[in-house]
Design a protein around this motif. Structure first.
Motif, short mmCIF file in Angstrom:
data_model
loop_
_atom_site.label_atom_id
_atom_site.label_comp_id
_atom_site.label_asym_id
_atom_site.label_seq_id
_atom_site.Cartn_x
_atom_site.Cartn_y
_atom_site.Cartn_z
N GLU A 167 33.55 36.57 37.49
CA GLU A 167 34.40 36.21 38.63
C GLU A 167 35.11 37.46 39.18
O GLU A 167 35.22 37.63 40.40
CB GLU A 167 35.45 35.17 38.20
N LEU A 168 35.57 38.33 38.30
CA LEU A 168 36.24 39.55 38.74
C LEU A 168 35.28 40.45 39.51
O LEU A 168 35.67 41.09 40.50
CB LEU A 168 36.83 40.29 37.55
N GLU A 169 34.02 40.51 39.09
CA GLU A 169 33.03 41.32 39.81
C GLU A 169 32.89 40.84 41.25
O GLU A 169 32.70 41.65 42.17
CB GLU A 169 31.68 41.25 39.08
N SER A 170 33.02 39.55 41.44
CA SER A 170 32.80 38.98 42.77
C SER A 170 33.90 39.31 43.77
O SER A 170 33.71 39.16 44.98
CB SER A 170 32.65 37.45 42.66
N ILE A 171 35.06 39.74 43.26
CA ILE A 171 36.17 40.01 44.19
C ILE A 171 36.57 41.49 44.20
O ILE A 171 37.63 41.84 44.71
CB ILE A 171 37.39 39.11 43.87
N LEU A 172 35.70 42.35 43.67
CA LEU A 172 35.98 43.79 43.73
C LEU A 172 36.03 44.24 45.18
O LEU A 172 35.18 43.86 46.00
CB LEU A 172 34.88 44.57 43.00
N PRO A 173 37.01 45.07 45.54
CA PRO A 173 37.06 45.58 46.92
C PRO A 173 35.93 46.55 47.18
O PRO A 173 35.35 47.12 46.24
CB PRO A 173 38.42 46.29 46.97
N PRO A 406 48.10 45.88 43.35
CA PRO A 406 46.65 45.69 43.34
C PRO A 406 46.17 44.60 42.39
O PRO A 406 45.27 43.82 42.73
CB PRO A 406 46.11 47.07 42.92
N GLY A 407 46.77 44.52 41.19
CA GLY A 407 46.37 43.48 40.25
C GLY A 407 46.68 42.10 40.78
O GLY A 407 45.86 41.17 40.66
N CYS A 408 47.85 41.95 41.38
CA CYS A 408 48.22 40.66 41.97
C CYS A 408 47.26 40.29 43.10
O CYS A 408 46.88 39.12 43.25
CB CYS A 408 49.64 40.71 42.53
N LEU A 409 46.89 41.29 43.90
CA LEU A 409 45.97 41.05 45.02
C LEU A 409 44.63 40.52 44.52
O LEU A 409 44.12 39.50 45.02
CB LEU A 409 45.78 42.34 45.82
N LEU A 410 44.04 41.18 43.53
CA LEU A 410 42.77 40.71 42.99
C LEU A 410 42.91 39.32 42.37
O LEU A 410 42.02 38.47 42.51
CB LEU A 410 42.24 41.70 41.95
#
Length: 444
Positions: A167-173, A406-410
């Motif tokens: 899931e984290l990979e899918s929201i990388l900027p 940045p952590g909150c944004l992701l």
């Protein structure tokens, strides 16, 4: 498994290094309980509350209990969001206690070889070296731009990863090309009349994964009349190290940063990431036992400001800011609010943008569950907290969630995806939204 010898050493160091007066300041009143996400999401377990954790620390100091796996687990599960501090009538510095106990635990525990290797690679091999971070994020950029990311997603290879990592990979900027990062000037002029000379703390991940947000922040400061210097030899703030028990490495990074920003003759040192800013703002505490460095740390801390505070001071809100009509809500960065005490400034700036209907989120001050790398190492609790947060987001009927870390944004982007709201809602960093408002107005 902690051995009996390790437990004895840990207990002795608790007695030597933990501020017992700070422990005794806790009156056990329970005012902290409604503010603690892990207490609430664990089903109101006392051991997962600030009051309960302080009681465990005190019991170890007094020799009533051993520093066993249950104590360690309680401390590990804490987000470190420090929401307990503003509501504490005794003013207990819980965050200081937590970081010191974690440092003691980490220094005296024999990690398995894979864990020891991973910690060494991350905390000593990667984050202290900005060029290595750039190289790593550069590879992510190649992965994104080459088409490999599309292939990987279509083939389903990501299913071999734990669900939360996929899931984290899918929201990388989108990562910019490193040539773009390297060509930025170290001295940037004010636009119009110069009002302030400031130094900008770029951060490590902020200046790679979130390079465009840093650029937006710099442009906003220039528009406000700031001449900006970007010290070449600044380093990671050390927050991840300090929160993970790597105190010695955090101290080394603190000294590097203090030295990099000294003698620049600036009015302020500006940050745009709440987590970094909070840790930087406590360098004087981190170095309190070092006579040579504490005064230097205090001078550094005295100049530190969040960019929203500088924009307000320089009347940026008087700019003609406009966006397409939208409902906006704001998620506080825990450390920006609870440590740096910055929370009215972003809201005042948001209210100055024409086209925005602002809706205050219930419990906007409560943690979203990101907390540095918490959403990776404690994914189950993190997702419980995030899912609860998204319920309050939905109640605002917002189309835009704004945050300042940045952590909150992701994490909020991940929350939007998990809630199935990707087509009707977005999450943006506050600096990006403000610059968007500048550009939109200019194009009308």
């Amino acid at each position: 498994m902690t051995t009996s010898t390790e437990k004895e050493t840990i207990q002795q160091q608790f007695q030597e290094r933990i501020d017992e007066e700070e422990l005794l300041n806790c009156m056990r009143c329970g005012f902290c309980l409604p503010s603690c996400p892990t207490y609430i999401e664990s089903g109101f377990q006392e051991s997962h509350s600030p009051r309960g954790r302080i009681a465990l620390m005190k019991a170890v100091v007094d020799g009533v209990i051993e520093p066993d796996e249950d104590v360690e687990r309680s401390l590990e599960l804490c987000l470190g969001c420090r929401a307990c501090e503003p509501v504490c009538p005794s003013g207990v510095h819980y965050g200081h206690l937590l970081e010191e106990t974690r440092a003691i635990m980490n220094q005296n525990k024999k990690h398995s070889f894979p864990t020891k290797l991973l910690r060494h690679l991350v905390f000593k091999g990667l984050f202290p070296h900005q060029q290595r971070i750039r190289a790593l994020t550069g590879m992510i950029g190649i992965y994104q731009r080459s088409g490999l990311q599309t292939v990987v997603r279509k083939t389903g290879i990501l299913r071999i990863l734990p669900e939360h990592l996929a899931e984290l990979e899918s929201i990388l900027p989108s990562v910019p090309k490193m040539k773009q990062v390297k060509k930025r000037s170290e001295l940037l002029p004010a636009i119009g009349k110069r009002q302030k000379r400031v130094a900008f703390f770029t951060g490590c991940l902020m200046d790679t994964l979130f390079f465009n947000t840093n650029q937006a922040t710099i442009k906003l400061l220039q528009i406000s009349g700031c001449e900006i210097i970007i010290p070449k030899y600044q380093a990671c703030c050390g927050a991840l190290h300090g929160h993970s028990g790597e105190k010695a490495q955090a101290i080394l990074l603190a000294k590097r940063n203090i030295q990099a920003f000294e003698d620049l003759h600036v009015d302020y040192i500006v940050i745009n990431a709440g987590g970094c800013g909070a840790f930087l703002s406590e360098y004087d505490h981190l170095l309190k036992t070092d006579a040579e460095w504490q005064q230097r740390a205090m001078s550094f801390v005295h100049k530190l400001r969040d960019f929203s505070s500088i924009l307000l001071e320089l009347n940026f809100q008087q700019q003609k800011l406009q966006l397409p009509n939208q409902v906006v809500t704001y998620q506080d960065s825990c450390h920006l609010r609870n440590v740096m005490k910055t929370f009215t400034e972003p809201r005042r700036l948001l209210h100055s943008i024409e086209g925005i209907e602002y809706q205050e989120m219930k419990n906007a001050h409560s943690c979203c569950g990101s907390a540095g790398i918490y959403n990776i190492v404690e994914s189950q609790m993190s997702m419980k907290i995030l899912d609860s947060k998204m319920e309050t987001v939905k109640s605002t009927q917002a189309t835009t969630i704004v945050t300042a870390n940045p952590g909150c944004l992701l994490q909020m982007q991940l929350g939007i995806k998990r809630a199935g709201l990707s087509k009707q809602m977005r999450a943006v960093h506050f600096a990006d939204l403000l610059l968007e408002a500048c550009h939109y107005q200019c194009c009308q």
